[in-house]
Design an enzyme around this catalytic site. Sequence first.
Site, PDB file in Angstrom:
ATOM      1  CE1 TYR A 104      -5.798   3.450  -2.537  1.00 37.15           C
ATOM      2  CE2 TYR A 104      -4.086   1.878  -3.141  1.00 37.15           C
ATOM      3  CZ  TYR A 104      -4.525   3.188  -3.010  1.00 37.15           C
ATOM      4  OH  TYR A 104      -3.696   4.229  -3.366  1.00 37.15           O
ATOM      5  CE  LYS A 132      -5.561   5.847  -6.548  1.00 33.20           C
ATOM      6  NZ  LYS A 132      -5.882   7.254  -6.202  1.00 33.20           N
TER       7      LYS A 132
HETATM    8  N1  LIG Z   1       0.976   7.021  -0.254  1.00 31.29           N
HETATM    9  C1  LIG Z   1       1.373   6.307  -1.273  1.00 31.29           C
HETATM   10  O1  LIG Z   1       2.361   5.550  -1.195  1.00 31.29           O
HETATM   11  C2  LIG Z   1       0.654   6.411  -2.588  1.00 31.29           C
HETATM   12  C3  LIG Z   1       1.179   5.699  -3.672  1.00 31.29           C
HETATM   13  C4  LIG Z   1       0.527   5.778  -4.899  1.00 31.29           C
HETATM   14  C5  LIG Z   1      -0.598   6.552  -5.040  1.00 31.29           C
HETATM   15  N2  LIG Z   1      -1.099   7.219  -3.972  1.00 31.29           N
HETATM   16  C6  LIG Z   1      -2.299   8.043  -4.203  1.00 31.29           C
HETATM   17  O2  LIG Z   1      -1.977   9.377  -3.870  1.00 31.29           O
HETATM   18  C7  LIG Z   1      -3.116  10.055  -3.381  1.00 31.29           C
HETATM   19  C8  LIG Z   1      -2.784  10.712  -2.062  1.00 31.29           C
HETATM   20  O3  LIG Z   1      -2.402   9.703  -1.154  1.00 31.29           O
HETATM   21  P1  LIG Z   1      -1.755  10.026   0.262  1.00 31.29           P
HETATM   22  O4  LIG Z   1      -0.803   8.950   0.576  1.00 31.29           O
HETATM   23  O5  LIG Z   1      -1.326  11.421   0.289  1.00 31.29           O
HETATM   24  O6  LIG Z   1      -3.024   9.808   1.183  1.00 31.29           O
HETATM   25  P2  LIG Z   1      -3.603  10.718   2.337  1.00 31.29           P
HETATM   26  O7  LIG Z   1      -4.641   9.917   3.020  1.00 31.29           O
HETATM   27  O8  LIG Z   1      -2.505  11.284   3.159  1.00 31.29           O
HETATM   28  O9  LIG Z   1      -4.266  11.905   1.533  1.00 31.29           O
HETATM   29  C9  LIG Z   1      -5.516  11.795   0.935  1.00 31.29           C
HETATM   30  C10 LIG Z   1      -6.261  13.098   1.194  1.00 31.29           C
HETATM   31  O10 LIG Z   1      -7.555  12.974   0.579  1.00 31.29           O
HETATM   32  C11 LIG Z   1      -8.509  13.479   1.485  1.00 31.29           C
HETATM   33  N3  LIG Z   1      -9.797  12.846   1.274  1.00 31.29           N
HETATM   34  C12 LIG Z   1     -10.141  11.572   1.553  1.00 31.29           C
HETATM   35  N4  LIG Z   1     -11.424  11.383   1.286  1.00 31.29           N
HETATM   36  C13 LIG Z   1     -11.905  12.553   0.814  1.00 31.29           C
HETATM   37  C14 LIG Z   1     -13.170  12.991   0.372  1.00 31.29           C
HETATM   38  N5  LIG Z   1     -14.234  12.159   0.394  1.00 31.29           N
HETATM   39  N6  LIG Z   1     -13.300  14.246  -0.046  1.00 31.29           N
HETATM   40  C15 LIG Z   1     -12.261  15.107  -0.033  1.00 31.29           C
HETATM   41  N7  LIG Z   1     -11.035  14.757   0.389  1.00 31.29           N
HETATM   42  C16 LIG Z   1     -10.870  13.485   0.807  1.00 31.29           C
HETATM   43  C17 LIG Z   1      -7.976  13.141   2.866  1.00 31.29           C
HETATM   44  O11 LIG Z   1      -8.558  13.952   3.863  1.00 31.29           O
HETATM   45  C18 LIG Z   1      -6.483  13.362   2.686  1.00 31.29           C
HETATM   46  O12 LIG Z   1      -6.121  14.670   3.027  1.00 31.29           O
HETATM   47  C19 LIG Z   1      -4.233   9.017  -3.284  1.00 31.29           C
HETATM   48  O13 LIG Z   1      -5.086   9.166  -4.381  1.00 31.29           O
HETATM   49  C20 LIG Z   1      -3.494   7.695  -3.351  1.00 31.29           C
HETATM   50  O14 LIG Z   1      -4.281   6.690  -3.923  1.00 31.29           O
HETATM   51  C21 LIG Z   1      -0.495   7.184  -2.751  1.00 31.29           C
HETATM   52  C1  LIG Z   2       7.140  -6.136   6.867  1.00 26.76           C
HETATM   53  C2  LIG Z   2       5.818  -6.147   6.192  1.00 26.76           C
HETATM   54  C3  LIG Z   2       5.210  -7.532   6.245  1.00 26.76           C
HETATM   55  C4  LIG Z   2       4.915  -5.131   6.832  1.00 26.76           C
HETATM   56  C5  LIG Z   2       3.856  -4.617   5.915  1.00 26.76           C
HETATM   57  C6  LIG Z   2       4.302  -3.396   5.148  1.00 26.76           C
HETATM   58  C7  LIG Z   2       3.097  -2.776   4.465  1.00 26.76           C
HETATM   59  C8  LIG Z   2       2.281  -2.043   5.530  1.00 26.76           C
HETATM   60  C9  LIG Z   2       3.521  -1.870   3.321  1.00 26.76           C
HETATM   61  C10 LIG Z   2       4.373  -2.651   2.294  1.00 26.76           C
HETATM   62  C11 LIG Z   2       4.123  -1.999   0.944  1.00 26.76           C
HETATM   63  C12 LIG Z   2       3.244  -0.811   1.222  1.00 26.76           C
HETATM   64  C13 LIG Z   2       2.389  -0.271   0.073  1.00 26.76           C
HETATM   65  C14 LIG Z   2       3.209   0.136  -1.138  1.00 26.76           C
HETATM   66  O1  LIG Z   2       4.338   0.887  -0.755  1.00 26.76           O
HETATM   67  C15 LIG Z   2       2.453   0.879  -2.139  1.00 26.76           C
HETATM   68  C16 LIG Z   2       1.248   1.437  -1.901  1.00 26.76           C
HETATM   69  C17 LIG Z   2       0.541   2.060  -3.034  1.00 26.76           C
HETATM   70  C18 LIG Z   2      -0.320   3.221  -2.688  1.00 26.76           C
HETATM   71  O2  LIG Z   2      -1.214   3.497  -3.714  1.00 26.76           O
HETATM   72  C19 LIG Z   2      -0.988   3.152  -1.357  1.00 26.76           C
HETATM   73  C20 LIG Z   2      -0.065   2.691  -0.263  1.00 26.76           C
HETATM   74  C21 LIG Z   2       0.574   1.354  -0.579  1.00 26.76           C
HETATM   75  C22 LIG Z   2      -0.531   0.317  -0.682  1.00 26.76           C
HETATM   76  C23 LIG Z   2       1.574   0.948   0.549  1.00 26.76           C
HETATM   77  C24 LIG Z   2       0.819   0.626   1.865  1.00 26.76           C
HETATM   78  C25 LIG Z   2       1.709  -0.007   2.939  1.00 26.76           C
HETATM   79  C26 LIG Z   2       2.408  -1.258   2.428  1.00 26.76           C
HETATM   80  C27 LIG Z   2       1.370  -2.335   2.080  1.00 26.76           C
END
Ligand SMILES: NC(=O)c1ccc[n+]([C@@H]2O[C@H](COP(=O)([O-])OP(=O)(O)OC[C@H]3O[C@@H](n4cnc5c(N)ncnc54)[C@H](O)[C@@H]3O)[C@@H](O)[C@H]2O)c1
Ligand SMILES: CC(C)CCC[C@@H](C)[C@H]1CC[C@H]2[C@@H]3[C@H](O)C=C4C[C@@H](O)CC[C@]4(C)[C@H]3CC[C@]12C
Length: 366
Positions: free
Chosen positions: A159, A163
């Site tokens: 992952y 990214k």
């Molecule tokens: N959730 C977090 O904490 C977090 C933190 C930093 C960055 N991000 C980034 O933010 C973005 C959104 O993350 P999220 O948490 O909303 O995830 P999410 O899984 O809720 O949303 C991702 C969306 O992308 C769509 N998707 C996946 N594969 C696809 C494909 N092949 N074609 C078209 N659509 C597709 C999914 O259906 C979904 O609706 C991601 O790029 C992720 O890397 C998330």
């Molecule tokens: C009590 C712990 C051991 C349980 C594990 C928690 C774990 C599932 C959580 C901790 C941190 C979380 C990630 C973090 O907030 C940041 C990101 C960046 C983003 O790009 C995608 C999601 C992610 C990886 C979170 C996923 C869930 C994590 C690993």
Amino acid sequence: MAESAEAPKLVYLVTGGCGFLGEHVVRMLLEQEPRLRELRVFDLHLSSWLEELKTGPVQVTPIQGDVTQAHQVAAAVSGAHVVIHTAGLVDVFGRASPETIYKVNVQGTQNVIEACVQTGTRFLVYTSSMEVVGPNVKGQPFYRGNEDTPYEALHKHPYPQSKAQAERLVLQANGRKVQGGLPLVTCALRPTGIYGEGHQIMRDFYLQGLRLGSRLFRAIPASVEHGRVYVGNVAWMHVLVARELEPRAELMGGQVYFCYDKSPYKSYEDFNMEFLGPCGLRLVGTRPLLPYWLLMLLATLNALLQWLLRPLLLYAPLLNPYTLAIANTTFTVSTNKAQRHFGYEPLFSWEDSRTRTILWVQGSTQ
Ligand SMILES: NC(=O)c1ccc[n+]([C@@H]2O[C@H](COP(=O)([O-])OP(=O)(O)OC[C@H]3O[C@@H](n4cnc5c(N)ncnc54)[C@H](O)[C@@H]3O)[C@@H](O)[C@H]2O)c1
Ligand SMILES: CC(C)CCC[C@@H](C)[C@H]1CC[C@H]2[C@@H]3[C@H](O)C=C4C[C@@H](O)CC[C@]4(C)[C@H]3CC[C@]12C
């Protein structure tokens, strides 16, 4: 994108617009971008809430599509002024193969870039991640750093690797000539751990706490800070960047910005308790219940089980060596780059973000 009181004329495309962040970006654009004429929402799976948005003044166009399919992406991008590319495969639990993660996150992003170039779309905002920087494989802390803080960005997990690679592609594409001869302007936003309405992992912790008698057991030392940012503010930052990329192309093109707001610096679990506490849960222990080595052993066992069971079923618990390392390594940001470059101030205060999230957690299980 000229400033005027003329009829709205801009066309935006949001990839991944039905995801956790994507939905907030879509709704924020409809509320905060008066120059919008059409909003295209591209996603692998379209959500039913899109229907209710179709009655407003902006034309909302749902597009079911896959970012790995170049022709589908090009068709969706064609005629758009701005693309906000949030679609991604967020998988740190081993649900998808590394190949699939690479295909969606890297090849999908390359397809978006090529579509912009071919069709003449000039402005591309990419949702990157803090994980492009860290925590790294050495588990080195990143304590309230900014975009220029030196840090060894070494990754083994698919992952963060995907990214990081996608972010590089986006930044390298800045300045490429698009159809018509004008330069492409790109930039990348790096959210830390996003929370807020729609955050499924928060909901999972809530449900787990309810099953455990309204308790959760501390696993991570309270001293480990984990960066968090409210989803509404992340969405707001995307809207602002999209708006300011044209007038500030020189300054913002090819730049990265951490997404930040006034959310407090806390451990992952203590931060979750800001919401789960008012929902009736308590976090047991001022120190971790299990020693770190035992937690790592359990995480490793989970990884082994996942591998053994793979031919039969998908076993993908939250705890694995990678998620444990992220949760157990300090990674927080402190920066004002977005404020300096494009005047970003969080739209939602911490109190507001907290209240909205609590209400969502409370309502999400009914
Ligand atoms: N959730 C977090 O904490 C977090 C933190 C930093 C960055 N991000 C980034 O933010 C973005 C959104 O993350 P999220 O948490 O909303 O995830 P999410 O899984 O809720 O949303 C991702 C969306 O992308 C769509 N998707 C996946 N594969 C696809 C494909 N092949 N074609 C078209 N659509 C597709 C999914 O259906 C979904 O609706 C991601 O790029 C992720 O890397 C998330
Ligand atoms: C009590 C712990 C051991 C349980 C594990 C928690 C774990 C599932 C959580 C901790 C941190 C979380 C990630 C973090 O907030 C940041 C990101 C960046 C983003 O790009 C995608 C999601 C992610 C990886 C979170 C996923 C869930 C994590 C690993």
